[in-house]
Enzyme design. Structure first.
Site, short mmCIF file in Angstrom:
data_model
loop_
_atom_site.label_atom_id
_atom_site.label_comp_id
_atom_site.label_asym_id
_atom_site.label_seq_id
_atom_site.Cartn_x
_atom_site.Cartn_y
_atom_site.Cartn_z
CB SER A 140 41.34 57.84 32.91
OG SER A 140 41.02 57.57 34.25
N GLY A 163 45.11 41.77 39.01
CA GLY A 163 43.66 41.93 39.04
C GLY A 163 43.18 42.24 40.44
N PRO A 164 41.92 42.56 40.58
CG PRO A 164 39.89 43.52 40.07
CD PRO A 164 40.93 42.64 39.50
N PRO A 165 41.22 42.02 44.16
CG PRO A 165 41.53 43.04 46.22
CD PRO A 165 41.19 43.35 44.80
N GLY A 166 40.08 38.76 45.17
CA GLY A 166 38.95 37.84 45.09
C GLY A 166 38.66 37.32 43.71
CB THR A 175 46.06 32.90 45.74
OG1 THR A 175 46.50 34.25 45.94
CG2 THR A 175 46.91 31.97 46.58
CE LYS A 223 39.52 53.62 33.69
NZ LYS A 223 40.29 54.62 32.92
#
Length: 793
Positions: free
Chosen positions: A685, A362-365, A369, A728
């Protein structure tokens, strides 16, 4: 061979100019037989040329033995003239020669360096010394050497007779200097002493040292022999080491060895590990504590003893407690929480369950973790995290072999030792950013670690012992799933953690981010209140991200400014709302919406996924008078370029009768651009968005600005499914767009989209390109030509 004697006529044939052979492993003395192996082509040529003449060369020792190709400054100035007695060739492009020293020579200057060294030399004559003092010195040296041979096993017996027969002090000094234990600089010093009495006195001092060492060794052997039990060979060897240590004044190592042996006996470990530890301990007991090998072996034993071979922590198998921990520390993420509870359920029914290998992408943040820490807390296990970003060396995973200086185990074994248990939650962060170099492929080394069928016997190069990793729960994280090496991906269970929608971010900020920043900045809840509308304004105007990392930074900025006011004496309390937010964060970083303000010809809105989550992108097309060429810009990848080419071909073949200008594609150049130009873009896409932009340009019809689209196209006009639909759609919703076009096979992906978004969105599912163009283009036709009329270069 020719035997060289004093005043031999060969000594008179030493020329003033000689070819020079450098050597790095010894010193040649007069009358000394020397075997040499030569591999350098220039030195081989030197020998071949010298053998055709007088067969005499100059041999000089290198000052620095590490220099591969010595020059004129790298040799000692004093050497020895040598007669080449014999030469033999070998098939591995080397020659071996046997030479005999003739006389000391010194270098005046070098005549040439190519193809080999040549120098002007002079013969160094030594003075004649024969008096009573010299005779006494000769007798003392010979007697001392005979004693040394008797006490030491390092010298052959026949040397005693040779030494006793030599009556020349210089010859005797040279013979002894070439045979006793002296290093190269010490032998070179002996060679440079011309006075034979001084040279023999210099050697005499070394003989005294050698004899003293031999006497100490004999004393040690005698002391040990008196205490030795003849039936115990091992005991004899250990006593010998103890005697040596007593002579060196080192007696503390015995206590240290006893403590180490006691630990080996007490610690629980497999039999094969204990056997290896005892073997290394026996080696250690026979070593001197001052040797380098002692430290290496001791460190290895310490690593064996520090690892939790058999120690595991008990799992918390209470479902309600684990569920409360996960809900307390993370909002939403129901799929991940459900998977952890499933693992606990299986563990409760079957105790010997193998460790799971999960991959959070998934994206950072988005909390990947921190989610690992929460899982460890919910299970009652230790948590270990290592970052794999940028690792290029396989040894970082598997460790270095003990033959290397400073060798250590790899990060996996180091993490297990720091955890203190053999069943921690082990997080491998940023697995999609592994490197690769000539030092090996770390992703290949991870295959064994992350394979439940193999990791029960993981073997680190340093330990060289199998370690059971099957009880470890491995969790990996990645931003981009496609960047993970396929063999690794095949071994992991992937759980997608998509970007958060605005409502979720507001809840995360209220429950976690704001309280944490208040604690970290020393502010009580009574002194600062951040309203919900302020948090929403921060999300909409100051952060545009899939996660909440920048949102927390903005909240931290507000907290720091309030902390400054409190220190300055302002009492508060302070209330931050959308109205006064600008005084804390300044002007907004993003506009309220990203969608186009009005419909335009040749500009469509597509959707894409990046490492930071979903984004919308604009596809711009422009026509110019020309010859029908198509130009593609915007840092596009090969797949996206091919989609653009397919789009051009489809529009030309299917809409030729609807073009607003006859021969539109033949008489115009088409420029297709996708901002931003500095960001790389690729993937199929965006095909439907590209074809809508081109069709709009060719038919001169505006594209709806409130509509976003995604889908792969084929030359026959089919629209194929794409991935990352949730990300998206969230990006389109965040930009203010409320209608999207999706491929019909992607209808099933709506289940993953939060209901709060699907209620506000309208989804159009299409199977072919014609359906998409009819939905995307506004029906009214504008007959004004675009202003761009410049011809392409």
């Amino acid at each position: 061979m020719v035997a060289i004697k004093d005043n031999h006529e060969l000594l008179k044939r030493i020329k003033n100019e000689l070819a020079v052979i450098p050597i790095n492993d010894g010193v040649v003395f007069p009358y000394m037989l020397v075997p040499l192996v030569l591999t350098d082509p220039s030195l081989i040529r030197l020998v071949e040329e010298v053998l055709e003449g007088e067969r005499i060369v100059g041999v000089f020792t290198q000052i620095d033995q590490q220099v591969a190709t010595p020059g004129t400054e790298d040799l000692y100035p004093v050497g020895c003239a040598m007669l080449i007695q014999k030469m033999a060739r070998f098939p591995d492009n080397q020659i071996r020669i046997i030479g005999q020293g003739l006389s000391r020579i010194g270098i005046n200057y070098f005549l040439s360096t190519e193809p080999y060294l040549r120098a002007s030399i002079e013969i160094m004559e030594e003075p004649e010394r024969q008096d009573d003092r010299v005779k006494a010195l000769l007798q003392n040296v010979a007697s001392l050497f005979v004693k040394l041979v008797d006490k030491s096993e390092s010298y052959p017996e026949d040397l005693k007779n040779v030494v006793s027969d030599i009556k020349n002090p210089g010859r005797l000094a040279d013979l002894l200097a070439s045979n006793i234990d002296m290093n190269i600089p010490e032998r070179q010093s002996a060679l440079e002493l011309l006075d034979p009495v001084e040279r023999l006195t210099y050697v005499y001092e070394f003989l005294n040292n050698e004899l003293e060492i031999a006497r100490i060794g004999e004393k040690i052997r005698r002391d040990v022999h008196q205490e030795m039990d003849k039936e115990q060979k091992e005991y004899y060897l250990r006593q010998q080491i103890k005697a040596i240590q007593r002579e060196l004044g080192d007696g503390d190592s015995e206590v240290e060895l006893d403590d180490l042996k006691e630990k080996i006996d007490e610690i629980t470990m497999p039999d094969y590990v204990r056997k290896t530890a005892l073997k290394e301990w026996n080696r250690l007991a026979r070593m001197s504590s001052g040797s380098a090998e002692y430290t290496v072996t001791r460190t290895y034993i310490d690593w064996i003893l520090d690892l939790p071979w058999e120690y595991s922590t008990g799992d918390i198998l209470e479902m309600d407690k684990a569920k409360n921990v996960l809900n307390r520390e993370h909002y939403d993420l129901e799929q991940v929480k459900e998977r952890i509870l499933e693992f606990l359920s299986v563990k409760k029914l079957r105790k010997d369950t193998k460790g799971s290998i999960l991959c959070f992408t998934g994206p950072p943040g988005t909390g990947k973790t921190s989610l690992g820490k929460s899982i460890a807390s919910a299970l009652g296990r230790q948590f270990v995290r290592i970052s794999l970003g940028g690792i290029k060396d396989e040894a970082e995973i598997r460790g270095h072999r003990r033959t290397y200086i400073g060798a250590l185990p790899g990060r996996i074994i180091q993490g297990i030792r720091s955890a203190g248990t053999n069943n921690p939650v082990f997080m491998l962060d940023e697995i999609d950013k592994l490197g690769n170099s000539f030092q090996g492929d770390p992703s290949a080394a991870l295959l064994e670690v992350l394979d439940p069928e193999q990791n029960h016997s993981f073997e680190d190069h340093y330990l060289n012992l199998p370690f059971d990793l099957s009880r470890v729960m491995f969790i990996t994280t990645a931003n981009i799933r496609e960047s993970i090496p396929p063999p690794l991906l095949d071994r992991m269970e992937v759980l997608e953690i998509p970007g958060y929608i605005t409502d979720e971010k507001i809840q995360i900020a209220r429950r976690f981010l704001v309280p944490r920043q208040l604690r970290e900045n020393g502010i009580s809840e009574k002194k600062l209140e951040i309203t919900e509308d302020a948090i929403q304004a921060i999300i909409d105007r100051y952060t545009r991200e899939a996660g909440v990392r920048n949102l927390e930074r903005k909240i931290a900025t507000i907290a720091r400014k309030v902390a400054k006011k409190l220190v300055e004496g302002k009492k508060g309390p302070f209330r931050v709302s959308s109205r006064n937010l600008k005084s804390y964060l300044g002007t907004k970083d993003f506009p309220d919406q990203e969608m186009l303000s009005r419909p335009e010809i040749g500009v469509s809105t597509g959707m894409a996924k990046t490492s930071s989550g979903g984004v919308i992108l604009f596809v711009e097309a422009l026509a110019m008078k020309g010859r029908g060429t198509v130009k593609l810009t915007g840092h596009l990848g090969e797949v996206m370029k091919e989609s653009a080419e397919a789009a051009v071909s489809f529009v030309r073949s299917h809409y030729f009768d609807q073009l607003w200008e006859k021969n539109f594609f033949e008489n115009n150049d088409i420029h297709l651009h996708i901002p931003a130009g500095a960001v790389p873009k690729d993937g199929p896409s965006a095909g439907i968005a590209i074809i809508a932009s081109l069709a709009s340009l060719a038919m001169h019809r505006e594209v709806r600005n409130d509509l976003a689209m995604t889908g792969e196209i084929t030359l026959t006009g089919k629209v194929l499914p794409v991935g990352a639909v949730k990300e998206k759609v969230i990006a389109a919703h965040r930009a203010g767009i409320r209608e999207v076009i999706l491929p019909a096979p992607n209808r099933k992906d709506l289940e993953d989209i939060p209901p709060v978004i699907t209620k506000e969105m309208r989804f159009r599912f299409i199977e072919n390109v014609e359906e998409g163009i009819s939905l995307a283009l506004i029906q009214e036709v504008k007959r004004e030509r675009p202003k761009a009329e410049s011809k392409s270069p």
